[in-house]
Design a protein around this motif. Structure first.
Motif, mmCIF file in Angstrom:
data_model
loop_
_atom_site.group_PDB
_atom_site.id
_atom_site.type_symbol
_atom_site.label_atom_id
_atom_site.label_comp_id
_atom_site.label_asym_id
_atom_site.label_seq_id
_atom_site.Cartn_x
_atom_site.Cartn_y
_atom_site.Cartn_z
ATOM 1 N N ARG A 116 0.796 -1.227 0.000
ATOM 2 C CA ARG A 116 0.000 0.000 0.000
ATOM 3 C C ARG A 116 0.833 1.284 0.000
ATOM 4 N N ARG A 117 2.119 1.186 0.353
ATOM 5 C CA ARG A 117 2.914 2.401 0.513
ATOM 6 C C ARG A 117 4.388 2.067 0.289
ATOM 7 N N VAL A 118 5.112 3.096 -0.158
ATOM 8 C CA VAL A 118 6.579 3.031 -0.209
ATOM 9 C C VAL A 118 7.097 4.077 0.772
ATOM 10 N N SER A 119 7.995 3.672 1.647
ATOM 11 C CA SER A 119 8.648 4.607 2.557
ATOM 12 C C SER A 119 10.145 4.581 2.267
ATOM 13 N N LEU A 120 10.829 5.602 2.732
ATOM 14 C CA LEU A 120 12.286 5.634 2.580
ATOM 15 C C LEU A 120 12.867 6.622 3.567
ATOM 16 N N TRP A 121 14.140 6.470 3.815
ATOM 17 C CA TRP A 121 14.916 7.389 4.639
ATOM 18 C C TRP A 121 16.038 7.922 3.780
ATOM 19 N N SER A 122 16.321 9.213 3.889
ATOM 20 C CA SER A 122 17.367 9.832 3.083
ATOM 21 C C SER A 122 18.211 10.753 3.954
ATOM 22 N N ASP A 123 19.511 10.634 3.819
ATOM 23 C CA ASP A 123 20.462 11.452 4.567
ATOM 24 C C ASP A 123 20.102 12.932 4.409
ATOM 25 N N THR A 124 20.140 13.672 5.485
ATOM 26 C CA THR A 124 19.782 15.099 5.443
ATOM 27 C C THR A 124 20.679 15.894 4.504
ATOM 28 N N GLY A 142 8.006 14.151 8.307
ATOM 29 C CA GLY A 142 8.323 15.003 9.437
ATOM 30 C C GLY A 142 9.184 14.313 10.477
ATOM 31 N N ARG A 143 9.488 13.042 10.245
ATOM 32 C CA ARG A 143 10.320 12.291 11.190
ATOM 33 C C ARG A 143 11.776 12.319 10.746
ATOM 34 N N THR A 144 12.663 12.262 11.712
ATOM 35 C CA THR A 144 14.087 12.092 11.449
ATOM 36 C C THR A 144 14.594 10.974 12.344
ATOM 37 N N ARG A 145 15.734 10.437 11.964
ATOM 38 C CA ARG A 145 16.385 9.438 12.811
ATOM 39 C C ARG A 145 17.895 9.623 12.707
ATOM 40 N N ASP A 146 18.563 9.421 13.822
ATOM 41 C CA ASP A 146 20.020 9.462 13.872
ATOM 42 C C ASP A 146 20.528 8.031 13.821
ATOM 43 N N LEU A 147 21.465 7.768 12.912
ATOM 44 C CA LEU A 147 21.984 6.409 12.777
ATOM 45 C C LEU A 147 23.152 6.120 13.715
ATOM 46 N N ASN A 148 23.745 7.166 14.308
ATOM 47 C CA ASN A 148 24.892 6.974 15.199
ATOM 48 C C ASN A 148 25.985 6.148 14.521
ATOM 49 N N ASP A 149 26.261 6.477 13.255
ATOM 50 C CA ASP A 149 27.262 5.773 12.480
ATOM 51 C C ASP A 149 28.512 6.629 12.310
ATOM 52 N N ILE A 150 29.500 6.115 11.604
ATOM 53 C CA ILE A 150 30.754 6.860 11.464
ATOM 54 C C ILE A 150 30.590 8.122 10.621
ATOM 55 N N SER A 151 29.516 8.198 9.822
ATOM 56 C CA SER A 151 29.253 9.392 9.015
ATOM 57 C C SER A 151 28.406 10.417 9.752
ATOM 58 N N ASN A 152 28.014 10.098 10.996
ATOM 59 C CA ASN A 152 27.165 10.989 11.784
ATOM 60 C C ASN A 152 25.879 11.329 11.020
ATOM 61 N N THR A 153 25.225 10.302 10.531
ATOM 62 C CA THR A 153 24.072 10.447 9.654
ATOM 63 C C THR A 153 22.782 10.726 10.423
ATOM 64 N N THR A 154 22.063 11.730 9.954
ATOM 65 C CA THR A 154 20.674 11.963 10.334
ATOM 66 C C THR A 154 19.877 11.844 9.050
ATOM 67 N N GLU A 155 18.760 11.141 9.118
ATOM 68 C CA GLU A 155 17.947 10.917 7.928
ATOM 69 C C GLU A 155 16.546 11.501 8.097
ATOM 70 N N HIS A 156 15.978 11.949 6.969
ATOM 71 C CA HIS A 156 14.584 12.375 6.886
ATOM 72 C C HIS A 156 13.755 11.215 6.337
ATOM 73 N N GLY A 157 12.534 11.061 6.840
ATOM 74 C CA GLY A 157 11.619 10.054 6.335
ATOM 75 C C GLY A 157 10.714 10.621 5.249
ATOM 76 N N PHE A 158 10.429 9.794 4.249
ATOM 77 C CA PHE A 158 9.509 10.125 3.163
ATOM 78 C C PHE A 158 8.600 8.930 2.922
ATOM 79 N N GLU A 159 7.424 9.178 2.348
ATOM 80 C CA GLU A 159 6.530 8.080 1.995
ATOM 81 C C GLU A 159 5.622 8.495 0.846
ATOM 82 N N LYS A 160 5.108 7.470 0.177
ATOM 83 C CA LYS A 160 4.183 7.664 -0.934
ATOM 84 C C LYS A 160 3.160 6.543 -0.892
ATOM 85 N N ASP A 161 1.882 6.900 -0.913
ATOM 86 C CA ASP A 161 0.826 5.894 -0.965
ATOM 87 C C ASP A 161 0.736 5.329 -2.366
ATOM 88 N N LEU A 162 0.559 4.011 -2.467
ATOM 89 C CA LEU A 162 0.425 3.359 -3.766
ATOM 90 C C LEU A 162 -1.028 3.063 -4.114
#
Length: 166
Positions: A116-124, A142-162
């Motif tokens: 029903r949906r495609v979601s994804l996370w993309s580096d800020t 509107g959500r973000t997540r911190d990966l606490n990885d060596i690149s210090n990645t924070t990602e934004h969430g996206f989604e699309k209804d199918l």
């Protein structure tokens, strides 16, 4: 040299594509300060990409131009949605429709499988990618997540209804 989609072949990935995929993603990451690809501890799944995506209930595709792997994208399955992963296009092959075609393939396959949906996370830091997703009808969650990885990645969430889309 730029290629048109006529010169590019999309196919399902194989585990033997691992080295070329790692090289592609490392080149894309190198375009951004501080973004590092660590396949030993953070992204070990890239050493067996097709098998990993199958284990995740999804599929991974690659794009080839000549004898070079120039793009990749895939998805994993989660309940009624799929999560898109690893949409990367080599800099010399961008803006030729390859990313759009990979998204089309993912969305078509997800619809066929009744997700029903495609979601994804993309580096800020990947602002061009965010604009691309928004042009394709993806909306920020509107959500973000911190990966606490060596690149210090924070990602934004996206989604699309199918559901109800062509």
């Amino acid at each position: 040299m730029l290629f048109s989609m006529v010169d590019v072949i999309l196919r399902r990935a194989l585990d033997t594509d691992a080295e070329a995929m790692i090289d592609l993603i490392a080149r894309v990451f190198a375009e951004y300060d501080g973004v590092v690809l660590d396949t030993e501890t953070e992204w070990p799944h890239l050493h067996r990409p097709a098998s990993t995506f199958a284990d995740w209930g999804g599929v991974l595709w690659v794009a080839e131009a000549g004898d070079a792997l120039v793009a990749c994208a895939g998805y994993s399955a989660h309940g009624e949605e799929v999560e898109m992963h690893h949409l990367y296009v080599d800099a010399a092959h961008r803006r030729n429709g390859i990313a759009a075609r990979l998204c089309d393939v993912i969305e078509e396959d997800a619809r066929r499988r009744r997700f029903r949906r495609v979601s994804l996370w993309s580096d800020t830091r990947f602002l061009d990618a965010h604009r691309f997703y928004e042009r394709r009808g993806y909306r920020s969650t509107g959500r973000t997540r911190d990966l606490n990885d060596i690149s210090n990645t924070t990602e934004h969430g996206f989604e699309k209804d199918l559901v109800g889309t062509c």
